[in-house]
Design a protein around this motif. Structure first.
Motif, PDB file in Angstrom:
ATOM      1  N   ALA A 193      15.588  23.640  57.937  1.00  0.00           N
ATOM      2  CA  ALA A 193      14.471  24.403  58.509  1.00  0.00           C
ATOM      3  C   ALA A 193      13.151  23.664  58.316  1.00  0.00           C
ATOM      4  O   ALA A 193      12.290  23.662  59.217  1.00  0.00           O
ATOM      5  CB  ALA A 193      14.402  25.790  57.867  1.00  0.00           C
ATOM      6  N   GLN A 194      12.998  23.002  57.163  1.00  0.00           N
ATOM      7  CA  GLN A 194      11.756  22.246  56.925  1.00  0.00           C
ATOM      8  C   GLN A 194      11.615  21.098  57.919  1.00  0.00           C
ATOM      9  O   GLN A 194      10.537  20.868  58.483  1.00  0.00           O
ATOM     10  CB  GLN A 194      11.738  21.706  55.485  1.00  0.00           C
ATOM     11  CG  GLN A 194      11.379  22.778  54.469  1.00  0.00           C
ATOM     12  CD  GLN A 194      11.672  22.344  53.038  1.00  0.00           C
ATOM     13  OE1 GLN A 194      12.302  21.310  52.811  1.00  0.00           O
ATOM     14  NE2 GLN A 194      11.230  23.140  52.073  1.00  0.00           N
ATOM     15  N   ASP A 237      22.669  22.839  55.416  1.00  0.00           N
ATOM     16  CA  ASP A 237      21.754  22.748  54.277  1.00  0.00           C
ATOM     17  C   ASP A 237      20.469  23.439  54.732  1.00  0.00           C
ATOM     18  O   ASP A 237      19.476  22.799  55.094  1.00  0.00           O
ATOM     19  CB  ASP A 237      21.533  21.259  53.954  1.00  0.00           C
ATOM     20  CG  ASP A 237      20.777  21.070  52.662  1.00  0.00           C
ATOM     21  OD1 ASP A 237      20.274  22.080  52.129  1.00  0.00           O
ATOM     22  OD2 ASP A 237      20.691  19.930  52.201  1.00  0.00           O
ATOM     23  N   ALA A 238      20.514  24.775  54.716  1.00  0.00           N
ATOM     24  CA  ALA A 238      19.578  25.580  55.508  1.00  0.00           C
ATOM     25  C   ALA A 238      18.099  25.307  55.225  1.00  0.00           C
ATOM     26  O   ALA A 238      17.300  25.209  56.153  1.00  0.00           O
ATOM     27  CB  ALA A 238      19.893  27.061  55.316  1.00  0.00           C
ATOM     28  N   VAL A 239      17.740  25.175  53.966  1.00  0.00           N
ATOM     29  CA  VAL A 239      16.314  25.079  53.640  1.00  0.00           C
ATOM     30  C   VAL A 239      15.728  23.764  54.132  1.00  0.00           C
ATOM     31  O   VAL A 239      14.709  23.743  54.835  1.00  0.00           O
ATOM     32  CB  VAL A 239      16.093  25.238  52.117  1.00  0.00           C
ATOM     33  CG1 VAL A 239      14.629  24.990  51.768  1.00  0.00           C
ATOM     34  CG2 VAL A 239      16.516  26.636  51.674  1.00  0.00           C
ATOM     35  N   SER A 240      16.378  22.653  53.807  1.00  0.00           N
ATOM     36  CA  SER A 240      15.813  21.371  54.221  1.00  0.00           C
ATOM     37  C   SER A 240      15.912  21.208  55.739  1.00  0.00           C
ATOM     38  O   SER A 240      15.052  20.596  56.368  1.00  0.00           O
ATOM     39  CB  SER A 240      16.480  20.205  53.480  1.00  0.00           C
ATOM     40  OG  SER A 240      17.727  19.911  54.047  1.00  0.00           O
ATOM     41  N   SER A 247      11.516  28.481  64.491  1.00  0.00           N
ATOM     42  CA  SER A 247      10.269  27.936  63.974  1.00  0.00           C
ATOM     43  C   SER A 247       9.063  28.443  64.774  1.00  0.00           C
ATOM     44  O   SER A 247       8.051  28.863  64.196  1.00  0.00           O
ATOM     45  CB  SER A 247      10.337  26.402  64.028  1.00  0.00           C
ATOM     46  OG  SER A 247       9.155  25.835  63.547  1.00  0.00           O
TER      47      SER A 247
END
Lengths: 134, 321
Positions: B237-238, B232-235, B69
């Motif tokens: 990372a968010q 659950d890569a996208v959430s 990030s």
């Protein structure tokens, strides 16, 4: 108190995920009083060399069971040399045919341990050959 | 002359020089301490973030994700990851790095594993020194990952501006949330693995705990951030981006309210205290050990011929004039 401790990196280059041996070795080094950094599996030589320098280890032990040792092991030595870290000793182990030994030695791998090598023999080699830095 | 060369190299980000210096500091080699004397005056620019929590809570995975990030935003990152030393052999397995190896080749990231070497507070004695080295290397953010900590390992507050306490669901009843120690030091709570059963219960317990606080210094009420399954890569990372933004908010709050000065002061006091202890106590202990005096005293204690309090007082009178 001042004491030059020896640090060892155990690394798994290449694409095989069989790290039982690497883990047992890491544990044996730990029990012998060394500080051991384990990289985990599926590492590129570039990752291993960079990590070895960041961690400032005295010894890198490479484990490879896929047959790609002929490229992977020498490449780690080469990268360490490029980065001025030729003082880091590199040894290897895994499924390595006898006829490959000489090529690996020539490339700068200091010792090779294959299936059947006892932990004692490995620790003995490390004790005799890896000294605290100057 | 050589030292200023060393400082120059570290400032230029030379990994070999920096990592060797950290190692010499860990091994307490006197020349390294001298180098640190020069370096100290150039430190104090980085935002130091501590990450603590129980073993297996997901600290290393979070650190890895935080690096990603920060790198997206162009920040440079130094990581100090601490794992325990065996009390029996002095050996250690330093395995935090496994989670962070994808950053190994990124020159904007420096990861260094440290063994506790007998320190009890969840860190290693050399952490403070190593922070200075990474700071001088120009890392904007320094992440310190403690050993898997329980309740009492709170030394991290003496070394960081922002402390993240990582919790996971299912670790105990709501009494755990009101105990002293680790639950008190969080600037930010993370409920990790929040997709698991019990995450909401844990959330509610934390809210209840925070509601009981009389006041929050600087008006900063520790936010609670839920982070779900890392696969659950996208959430995932968010959520981590949100954590990184909250860390930045906290630093801004420290700056605006003047609390940053307090934290710096606490850190400076601890550093001074440690250095004084090293400079005053260590030589005395060394002398007493080498002269065999220590063994003699222990023998007397065991035979109940003397008590440790009198021995200490007499030693203090003898050595400290």
């Amino acid at each position: 108190m001042t004491e030059k401790r020896i640090r060892i990196m155990v690394a798994k280059p290449g694409l095989d995920g069989h790290d039982r041996g690497a883990r047992i070795l890491a544990r044996a080094f730990r029990d012998a009083g060394y500080e051991v950094i384990y990289t985990g599996v599926h590492q590129t030589p570039e990752q291993i060399a960079a990590a070895a320098i960041q961690e400032d280890v005295d010894l890198v032990g490479l484990s490879c069971l896929s047959g790609a040792h002929g490229y992977l092991f020498p490449r780690v030595v080469e990268l360490l040399r490029e980065k001025g870290a030729e003082d880091i000793t590199v040894i290897g182990g895994g499924i390595i045919p006898d006829q490959d030994f000489q090529k690996l030695y020539d490339a700068g791998i200091k010792a090779i341990f294959t299936p059947g090598a006892s932990l004692e023999s490995i620790l003995e080699w490390v004790g005799a050959n890896v000294k605290p830095r100057d | 002359m050589e030292e200023s060369e060393q400082l120059k190299k570290i400032k230029a980000g030379d990994v070999r020089t920096a990592s060797r210096l950290i190692r010499n500091l860990e091994d307490e080699i006197p020349e390294a301490k001298n180098a640190l004397k020069r370096i100290f005056l150039h430190t104090g620019k980085a935002h130091v973030v501590g990450i603590t929590g129980s073993p297996g809570a997901g600290k290393s995975t979070l650190v890895d994700a935080l690096i990603t990030s920060y790198r997206k935003k162009g920040d440079t990152v130094g990581v100090l990851a601490v794992d325990p030393t065996s009390p029996f052999t002095g050996g250690a397995i330093l395995g935090d790095r496994i989670r962070m190896q994808k950053h190994a080749e990124d020159s904007g990231v420096f990861v260094r594993s440290l063994a506790t070497r007998g320190a009890l507070g969840g860190l290693s004695k050399a952490v403070g020194d190593a922070v200075h080295v990474l700071d001088v290397m120009g890392k904007n953010l320094i992440l310190i990952e403690t050993v898997g900590a329980g309740q009492q390992e709170v030394d991290i507050i003496n070394h960081s501006h922002t402390v993240i306490v990582v919790l996971v669901p299912g670790m105990g009843d709501d009494i755990q949330a009101i105990k002293a120690g680790m639950m008190e030091i969080a600037d930010i709570f993370v409920i990790n693995k929040a997709d698991r059963d019990g995450a909401n219960k844990l959330y509610n317990e934390l809210v209840a705990m925070l509601n009981m606080a009389h006041e929050f210094p600087g008006g900063w009420r520790p936010p609670i951030i839920k982070i779900g399954n890392c696969f659950d890569a996208v959430s995932f990372a968010q959520s981590v981006d949100k954590l990184a933004a909250t860390v930045a908010d906290h630093y801004r709050c420290l700056e605006e309210t003047g609390l940053l000065g307090d934290r710096m002061k606490r850190k400076a006091m601890v550093e001074l205290g440690e250095s004084l202890r090293d400079a005053i106590l260590s030589p005395i202990l060394k002398e007493m050990t080498q002269s065999g005096e220590m063994d003699l005293f222990v023998e007397k204690l065991l035979k109940k011929e003397a008590d440790p309090y009198t021995i200490a007082e007499e030693a203090a009178r003898r050595y400290l004039k």
